[in-house]
Design a protein around this motif. Structure first.
Motif, short mmCIF file in Angstrom:
data_model
loop_
_atom_site.label_atom_id
_atom_site.label_comp_id
_atom_site.label_asym_id
_atom_site.label_seq_id
_atom_site.Cartn_x
_atom_site.Cartn_y
_atom_site.Cartn_z
N SER A 81 19.35 58.39 67.61
CA SER A 81 18.42 59.53 67.65
C SER A 81 16.98 59.11 67.43
O SER A 81 16.07 59.87 67.74
N TRP A 82 16.77 57.94 66.88
CA TRP A 82 15.41 57.51 66.57
C TRP A 82 14.81 56.66 67.67
O TRP A 82 13.75 56.96 68.18
N CYS A 83 15.47 55.58 68.06
CA CYS A 83 14.88 54.70 69.09
C CYS A 83 15.29 55.11 70.50
O CYS A 83 14.64 54.74 71.47
N ARG A 84 16.38 55.84 70.61
CA ARG A 84 16.88 56.33 71.89
C ARG A 84 17.07 55.22 72.93
O ARG A 84 16.91 55.43 74.12
N ASP A 85 17.40 54.04 72.45
CA ASP A 85 17.63 52.90 73.33
C ASP A 85 18.97 53.05 74.03
O ASP A 85 19.96 53.43 73.40
N VAL A 86 19.01 52.79 75.30
CA VAL A 86 20.26 52.91 76.06
C VAL A 86 20.95 51.56 76.26
O VAL A 86 22.05 51.50 76.79
N THR A 87 20.31 50.48 75.84
CA THR A 87 20.91 49.15 75.96
C THR A 87 21.03 48.51 74.58
O THR A 87 20.63 47.36 74.38
N LEU A 88 21.56 49.25 73.64
CA LEU A 88 21.60 48.80 72.25
C LEU A 88 22.46 47.56 72.03
O LEU A 88 23.59 47.50 72.53
N PRO A 89 21.94 46.60 71.26
CA PRO A 89 22.73 45.43 70.91
C PRO A 89 23.59 45.68 69.67
O PRO A 89 24.31 44.81 69.24
N LYS A 105 20.55 69.43 45.36
CA LYS A 105 21.41 69.65 44.19
C LYS A 105 22.51 70.65 44.50
O LYS A 105 23.58 70.62 43.90
N LYS A 106 22.28 71.53 45.47
CA LYS A 106 23.30 72.49 45.90
C LYS A 106 24.25 71.86 46.92
O LYS A 106 25.20 72.50 47.34
N GLY A 107 23.96 70.65 47.37
CA GLY A 107 24.83 69.97 48.31
C GLY A 107 24.37 69.98 49.75
O GLY A 107 25.09 69.53 50.63
N ASP A 108 23.17 70.48 50.04
CA ASP A 108 22.65 70.51 51.41
C ASP A 108 22.34 69.10 51.89
O ASP A 108 21.75 68.30 51.14
N THR A 109 22.74 68.81 53.12
CA THR A 109 22.50 67.49 53.71
C THR A 109 21.99 67.63 55.14
O THR A 109 22.12 68.69 55.75
N LEU A 110 21.44 66.56 55.63
CA LEU A 110 21.05 66.42 57.03
C LEU A 110 21.73 65.17 57.56
O LEU A 110 21.95 64.22 56.81
N GLY A 111 22.03 65.17 58.85
CA GLY A 111 22.66 64.00 59.44
C GLY A 111 21.94 63.55 60.69
O GLY A 111 21.21 64.32 61.31
N THR A 112 22.15 62.29 61.04
CA THR A 112 21.54 61.74 62.23
C THR A 112 22.35 60.53 62.70
O THR A 112 23.03 59.88 61.90
N LEU A 113 22.29 60.25 63.98
CA LEU A 113 22.89 59.05 64.55
C LEU A 113 21.81 57.98 64.63
O LEU A 113 20.78 58.20 65.27
N VAL A 114 22.04 56.84 63.99
CA VAL A 114 21.03 55.79 63.90
C VAL A 114 21.69 54.43 64.10
O VAL A 114 22.86 54.25 63.78
N CYS A 115 20.91 53.48 64.57
CA CYS A 115 21.38 52.10 64.70
C CYS A 115 21.92 51.64 63.35
O CYS A 115 21.26 51.77 62.32
N GLU A 116 23.13 51.10 63.37
CA GLU A 116 23.82 50.73 62.14
C GLU A 116 23.02 49.74 61.29
O GLU A 116 23.04 49.79 60.07
N ASP A 117 22.29 48.86 61.94
CA ASP A 117 21.52 47.84 61.21
C ASP A 117 20.03 48.17 61.13
O ASP A 117 19.23 47.32 60.77
N PRO A 128 11.77 48.25 78.61
CA PRO A 128 12.92 49.01 79.13
C PRO A 128 13.26 48.56 80.55
O PRO A 128 12.46 47.88 81.20
N PRO A 129 14.44 48.95 81.03
CA PRO A 129 14.78 48.62 82.42
C PRO A 129 13.83 49.31 83.39
O PRO A 129 13.32 50.39 83.11
#
Length: 161
Positions: A81-89, A105-117, A128-129
């Motif tokens: 979601s951050w770099c939006r790279d389509v050829t991720l290593p 404190k009430k347990g509210d969270t946010l989520g995102t898909l990010v490069c694992e490293d 880019p290509p």
């Protein structure tokens, strides 16, 4: 990105308890970080592998977010979601962040898909290509660098809100 010290990283975390801040283990190569090639600093905790940290400068002040990696990997190859790279290593995984303040404190969270490293800064700096003849690859790379910073800042601000 301007260099950060260990105390700046610890002091920047907006959604971590004092104990969580105290328990942070910085990467072994922290002293060798090439700050000039980063748009944000992200790392995984060596002693708590599902925990990650991201620090970005907002108005010249470091703002840090503690993340938790999901145990479940996406079934299909996900796009960061951050770099939006389509050829991720690297793999893209789901991270969640407890919101700052009373919402967290009430347990509210946010989520995102990010490069694992957290290699987004490296990913956006690759050309880019070529989608078609005459496409300005340098301008596209420059735009991706700006957009990466905006995405990370947006996430940090959403956690803080």
């Amino acid at each position: 990105m301007l260099p950060l010290t260990e105390s700046q990283i610890r002091g920047s975390l907006i959604n971590a308890s004092r104990k969580e801040v105290k328990d942070i283990t910085l990467p072994s190569d922290f002293d060798d970080v090439d700050w000039d090639r980063l748009d944000y600093y992200g790392f995984r905790d060596r002693k708590a592998p599902r925990r990650g940290y991201v620090v970005v400068r907002i108005d010249d002040k470091p703002v840090g977010v503690m993340l938790r990696k999901s145990e479940v990997k996406p079934n299909n190859r996900a796009q960061c979601s951050w770099c939006r790279d389509v050829t991720l290593p690297c793999d893209v995984v789901f991270f969640s962040a407890r919101r700052a303040g009373s919402a967290g404190k009430k347990g509210d969270t946010l989520g995102t898909l990010v490069c694992e490293d957290f290699s987004c800064s490296e990913n956006v700096r690759r050309l880019p290509p070529l989608p078609y003849e005459g496409y300005d690859l340098e301008a596209a790379r420059d735009r991706r660098i700006v957009e990466l910073y905006e995405h990370v800042v947006g996430f940090a601000e959403a956690v803080a809100a």
